[in-house]
Design a protein around this motif. Structure first.
Motif, PDB file in Angstrom:
ATOM      1  N   ASN A  47     -52.923  30.425   1.756  1.00  0.00           N
ATOM      2  CA  ASN A  47     -54.236  29.743   1.759  1.00  0.00           C
ATOM      3  C   ASN A  47     -54.715  29.462   0.342  1.00  0.00           C
ATOM      4  O   ASN A  47     -55.819  29.817  -0.053  1.00  0.00           O
ATOM      5  CB  ASN A  47     -55.240  30.549   2.588  1.00  0.00           C
ATOM      6  CG  ASN A  47     -54.790  30.581   4.048  1.00  0.00           C
ATOM      7  OD1 ASN A  47     -54.360  29.555   4.586  1.00  0.00           O
ATOM      8  ND2 ASN A  47     -54.837  31.738   4.676  1.00  0.00           N
ATOM      9  N   PHE A  48     -53.804  28.840  -0.403  1.00  0.00           N
ATOM     10  CA  PHE A  48     -54.036  28.308  -1.749  1.00  0.00           C
ATOM     11  C   PHE A  48     -54.182  29.388  -2.823  1.00  0.00           C
ATOM     12  O   PHE A  48     -54.386  29.073  -3.986  1.00  0.00           O
ATOM     13  CB  PHE A  48     -55.248  27.356  -1.779  1.00  0.00           C
ATOM     14  CG  PHE A  48     -55.095  26.245  -0.779  1.00  0.00           C
ATOM     15  CD1 PHE A  48     -54.198  25.220  -0.996  1.00  0.00           C
ATOM     16  CD2 PHE A  48     -55.822  26.261   0.402  1.00  0.00           C
ATOM     17  CE1 PHE A  48     -54.012  24.216  -0.060  1.00  0.00           C
ATOM     18  CE2 PHE A  48     -55.646  25.267   1.348  1.00  0.00           C
ATOM     19  CZ  PHE A  48     -54.739  24.244   1.119  1.00  0.00           C
ATOM     20  N   SER A  77     -43.914  31.364  -4.544  1.00  0.00           N
ATOM     21  CA  SER A  77     -43.332  30.524  -3.495  1.00  0.00           C
ATOM     22  C   SER A  77     -44.471  29.811  -2.777  1.00  0.00           C
ATOM     23  O   SER A  77     -45.521  30.397  -2.528  1.00  0.00           O
ATOM     24  CB  SER A  77     -42.526  31.388  -2.520  1.00  0.00           C
ATOM     25  OG  SER A  77     -43.255  32.538  -2.164  1.00  0.00           O
ATOM     26  N   SER A  91     -37.937  35.575   3.400  1.00  0.00           N
ATOM     27  CA  SER A  91     -38.821  35.289   2.262  1.00  0.00           C
ATOM     28  C   SER A  91     -38.077  34.723   1.066  1.00  0.00           C
ATOM     29  O   SER A  91     -37.082  35.292   0.604  1.00  0.00           O
ATOM     30  CB  SER A  91     -39.533  36.571   1.854  1.00  0.00           C
ATOM     31  OG  SER A  91     -40.063  36.445   0.545  1.00  0.00           O
ATOM     32  N   VAL A  92     -38.588  33.634   0.546  1.00  0.00           N
ATOM     33  CA  VAL A  92     -38.031  33.039  -0.669  1.00  0.00           C
ATOM     34  C   VAL A  92     -38.405  33.877  -1.895  1.00  0.00           C
ATOM     35  O   VAL A  92     -37.583  34.113  -2.778  1.00  0.00           O
ATOM     36  CB  VAL A  92     -38.549  31.584  -0.816  1.00  0.00           C
ATOM     37  CG1 VAL A  92     -38.198  31.020  -2.188  1.00  0.00           C
ATOM     38  CG2 VAL A  92     -37.984  30.707   0.292  1.00  0.00           C
ATOM     39  N   SER A  93     -39.641  34.342  -1.936  1.00  0.00           N
ATOM     40  CA  SER A  93     -40.048  35.108  -3.127  1.00  0.00           C
ATOM     41  C   SER A  93     -39.277  36.425  -3.221  1.00  0.00           C
ATOM     42  O   SER A  93     -38.885  36.849  -4.310  1.00  0.00           O
ATOM     43  CB  SER A  93     -41.560  35.359  -3.133  1.00  0.00           C
ATOM     44  OG  SER A  93     -41.976  36.090  -2.019  1.00  0.00           O
ATOM     45  N   SER A 108     -42.784  37.763   5.111  1.00  0.00           N
ATOM     46  CA  SER A 108     -41.711  37.100   5.854  1.00  0.00           C
ATOM     47  C   SER A 108     -40.371  37.823   5.830  1.00  0.00           C
ATOM     48  O   SER A 108     -39.345  37.254   6.226  1.00  0.00           O
ATOM     49  CB  SER A 108     -41.530  35.667   5.335  1.00  0.00           C
ATOM     50  OG  SER A 108     -42.720  34.945   5.559  1.00  0.00           O
ATOM     51  N   PRO A 159     -46.268  34.897  -2.868  1.00  0.00           N
ATOM     52  CA  PRO A 159     -46.335  33.662  -2.076  1.00  0.00           C
ATOM     53  C   PRO A 159     -47.731  33.055  -2.170  1.00  0.00           C
ATOM     54  O   PRO A 159     -48.694  33.791  -2.406  1.00  0.00           O
ATOM     55  CB  PRO A 159     -46.093  34.144  -0.637  1.00  0.00           C
ATOM     56  CG  PRO A 159     -45.678  35.554  -0.711  1.00  0.00           C
ATOM     57  CD  PRO A 159     -46.113  36.092  -2.036  1.00  0.00           C
ATOM     58  N   MET A 160     -47.810  31.745  -2.016  1.00  0.00           N
ATOM     59  CA  MET A 160     -49.143  31.137  -1.894  1.00  0.00           C
ATOM     60  C   MET A 160     -49.591  31.264  -0.445  1.00  0.00           C
ATOM     61  O   MET A 160     -48.912  30.794   0.466  1.00  0.00           O
ATOM     62  CB  MET A 160     -49.125  29.658  -2.288  1.00  0.00           C
ATOM     63  CG  MET A 160     -50.516  29.012  -2.135  1.00  0.00           C
ATOM     64  SD  MET A 160     -50.558  27.245  -2.488  1.00  0.00           S
ATOM     65  CE  MET A 160     -50.677  27.191  -4.257  1.00  0.00           C
ATOM     66  N   ILE A 183     -41.260  24.605   0.013  1.00  0.00           N
ATOM     67  CA  ILE A 183     -40.475  25.429   0.929  1.00  0.00           C
ATOM     68  C   ILE A 183     -40.617  24.930   2.370  1.00  0.00           C
ATOM     69  O   ILE A 183     -39.698  25.064   3.177  1.00  0.00           O
ATOM     70  CB  ILE A 183     -40.929  26.914   0.834  1.00  0.00           C
ATOM     71  CG1 ILE A 183     -40.774  27.434  -0.594  1.00  0.00           C
ATOM     72  CG2 ILE A 183     -40.162  27.793   1.824  1.00  0.00           C
ATOM     73  CD1 ILE A 183     -39.392  27.344  -1.160  1.00  0.00           C
ATOM     74  N   GLY A 210     -45.379  26.572   0.220  1.00  0.00           N
ATOM     75  CA  GLY A 210     -44.921  25.612   1.210  1.00  0.00           C
ATOM     76  C   GLY A 210     -44.996  24.190   0.695  1.00  0.00           C
ATOM     77  O   GLY A 210     -44.148  23.350   0.984  1.00  0.00           O
ATOM     78  N   GLY A 211     -46.026  23.900  -0.077  1.00  0.00           N
ATOM     79  CA  GLY A 211     -46.259  22.542  -0.568  1.00  0.00           C
ATOM     80  C   GLY A 211     -45.943  22.391  -2.040  1.00  0.00           C
ATOM     81  O   GLY A 211     -45.209  23.197  -2.620  1.00  0.00           O
ATOM     82  N   SER A 214     -44.675  39.211   0.140  1.00  0.00           N
ATOM     83  CA  SER A 214     -44.419  38.296   1.257  1.00  0.00           C
ATOM     84  C   SER A 214     -44.406  39.049   2.579  1.00  0.00           C
ATOM     85  O   SER A 214     -43.902  40.171   2.675  1.00  0.00           O
ATOM     86  CB  SER A 214     -43.064  37.613   1.070  1.00  0.00           C
ATOM     87  OG  SER A 214     -42.671  36.997   2.279  1.00  0.00           O
ATOM     88  N   TYR A 267     -47.590  21.701  -5.874  1.00  0.00           N
ATOM     89  CA  TYR A 267     -48.841  21.843  -6.623  1.00  0.00           C
ATOM     90  C   TYR A 267     -48.654  21.655  -8.129  1.00  0.00           C
ATOM     91  O   TYR A 267     -49.621  21.712  -8.877  1.00  0.00           O
ATOM     92  CB  TYR A 267     -49.451  23.228  -6.364  1.00  0.00           C
ATOM     93  CG  TYR A 267     -49.733  23.475  -4.897  1.00  0.00           C
ATOM     94  CD1 TYR A 267     -50.971  23.177  -4.339  1.00  0.00           C
ATOM     95  CD2 TYR A 267     -48.735  23.960  -4.058  1.00  0.00           C
ATOM     96  CE1 TYR A 267     -51.213  23.369  -2.990  1.00  0.00           C
ATOM     97  CE2 TYR A 267     -48.956  24.162  -2.704  1.00  0.00           C
ATOM     98  CZ  TYR A 267     -50.200  23.863  -2.180  1.00  0.00           C
ATOM     99  OH  TYR A 267     -50.428  24.046  -0.835  1.00  0.00           O
TER     100      TYR A 267
HETATM  101  C1  FMN Z   1     -50.659  33.006   5.914  1.00  0.00           C
HETATM  102  C2  FMN Z   1     -49.945  31.908   5.171  1.00  0.00           C
HETATM  103  C3  FMN Z   1     -50.672  30.997   4.451  1.00  0.00           C
HETATM  104  C4  FMN Z   1     -50.031  29.983   3.732  1.00  0.00           C
HETATM  105  N1  FMN Z   1     -50.762  29.132   2.987  1.00  0.00           N
HETATM  106  C5  FMN Z   1     -50.142  28.180   2.245  1.00  0.00           C
HETATM  107  C6  FMN Z   1     -50.895  27.307   1.392  1.00  0.00           C
HETATM  108  O1  FMN Z   1     -52.103  27.388   1.264  1.00  0.00           O
HETATM  109  N2  FMN Z   1     -50.209  26.364   0.688  1.00  0.00           N
HETATM  110  C7  FMN Z   1     -48.861  26.253   0.759  1.00  0.00           C
HETATM  111  O2  FMN Z   1     -48.302  25.397   0.101  1.00  0.00           O
HETATM  112  N3  FMN Z   1     -48.119  27.066   1.557  1.00  0.00           N
HETATM  113  C8  FMN Z   1     -48.740  28.016   2.289  1.00  0.00           C
HETATM  114  N4  FMN Z   1     -48.000  28.860   3.075  1.00  0.00           N
HETATM  115  C9  FMN Z   1     -46.543  28.737   3.065  1.00  0.00           C
HETATM  116  C10 FMN Z   1     -45.929  29.737   2.079  1.00  0.00           C
HETATM  117  O3  FMN Z   1     -46.456  29.615   0.786  1.00  0.00           O
HETATM  118  C11 FMN Z   1     -44.436  29.514   2.043  1.00  0.00           C
HETATM  119  O4  FMN Z   1     -43.905  29.717   3.341  1.00  0.00           O
HETATM  120  C12 FMN Z   1     -43.740  30.441   1.058  1.00  0.00           C
HETATM  121  O5  FMN Z   1     -42.365  30.238   1.152  1.00  0.00           O
HETATM  122  C13 FMN Z   1     -44.069  31.887   1.373  1.00  0.00           C
HETATM  123  O6  FMN Z   1     -43.350  32.749   0.513  1.00  0.00           O
HETATM  124  P1  FMN Z   1     -42.157  33.658   1.081  1.00  0.00           P
HETATM  125  O7  FMN Z   1     -41.076  32.710   1.524  1.00  0.00           O
HETATM  126  O8  FMN Z   1     -41.769  34.511  -0.042  1.00  0.00           O
HETATM  127  O9  FMN Z   1     -42.707  34.418   2.253  1.00  0.00           O
HETATM  128  C14 FMN Z   1     -48.622  29.867   3.803  1.00  0.00           C
HETATM  129  C15 FMN Z   1     -47.892  30.788   4.574  1.00  0.00           C
HETATM  130  C16 FMN Z   1     -48.536  31.800   5.247  1.00  0.00           C
HETATM  131  C17 FMN Z   1     -47.732  32.792   6.024  1.00  0.00           C
END
Ligand code: FMN
Length: 208
Positions: free
Chosen positions: A96-97, A138, A16-18, A12, A93-94, A178, A140-141, A10, A143
């Motif tokens: 861009n999919f 982790s 970061s959640v992960s 972040s 983390p995810m 998230i 954002g959306g 991550s 799936y």
């Molecule tokens: C560069 C980037 C691309 C991302 N692309 C996606 C995505 O394609 N789909 C999604 O659901 N979330 C996406 N996210 C959101 C992250 O998956 C989400 O914030 C997640 O919590 C990240 O993990 P972390 O909290 O451990 O950093 C993206 C975030 C970043 C920074």
């Protein structure tokens, strides 16, 4: 005593959640095996570079130029860490999919014919065995089901990459939604923690 390899990717930091949940997984593992040796790689520093025309031959196991030799040494070191590990914990983390490019760069350095997989007349064969992998995903959306499922290029990709080198005992822990607000984030974290508690006795203890 077991060896645990921890990979975080991550970007972040403390938000970061992960990373939070990877730390929980490691805490579970080390509680069961206090003598466990933990080796951590933070891939977010991008010190594992993308392959280039100058380095690819070294990483693939050939090449004699100084740059290729240097690339090969890094690849050897990463493969060595992987081989030594009984358990591998990956924070993915995810992005861009799919997965962060830094994590992809790590895979580019450890998937090497003759070292972690081989080709034969019956096709490719993973050369690693007897290891447990726990992946914290982790996102954002959402799936896990519904229309988003077709856009999940993270979990199937990770399963394929890991399986290709013989890592077939893989547990995925998904923290989803998230980006849906603080309540959804808390719910996702608590959900993974509950999953972890549920599987801990059954699965994680086997690795310790
Ligand atoms: C560069 C980037 C691309 C991302 N692309 C996606 C995505 O394609 N789909 C999604 O659901 N979330 C996406 N996210 C959101 C992250 O998956 C989400 O914030 C997640 O919590 C990240 O993990 P972390 O909290 O451990 O950093 C993206 C975030 C970043 C920074």
């Amino acid at each position: 005593m077991s060896n645990i390899l921890v990979l975080n990717s991550s970007l972040s930091g403390d938000a970061s959640v992960s990373r939070l949940l990877v730390a929980d997984v490691v805490a579970h593992l080390t509680a069961r095996d206090p003598g466990a040796k933990v080796v951590s790689r933070d891939l977010s520093d991008a010190k594992i570079p993308h392959l280039t025309p100058e380095t690819v031959a070294g990483v693939r196991g050939a090449g004699m130029s100084p740059v290729e030799t240097q690339a090969r040494a890094l690849s050897d070191a990463l493969i060595g860490e992987l081989r030594a590990a009984d358990t591998i914990v990956i924070g993915a983390p995810m992005y861009n999919f799919s997965i962060p490019s830094t994590l992809k760069a790590w895979f580019d350095h450890v998937l090497r014919a003759g070292a972690t997989f081989s080709y034969s007349e019956s096709g490719p064969k993973g050369l690693l065995s007897g290891k447990q992998v726990i992946v914290v995903e982790s996102r954002g959306g959402f799936y896990s089901e519904g229309p988003g499922a077709a856009n999940d290029f993270q979990e199937p990709y990770l399963r394929t990459l890991l399986g290709f080198i013989g890592l077939t005992d893989v547990t995925f822990l998904r923290a989803e939604k998230i980006a849906f607000g603080p309540d959804a984030r808390d719910q996702a974290i608590n959900g993974v923690r509950a999953d972890l508690a549920r599987i801990a006795d059954r699965q994680l203890s086997a690795a310790a």
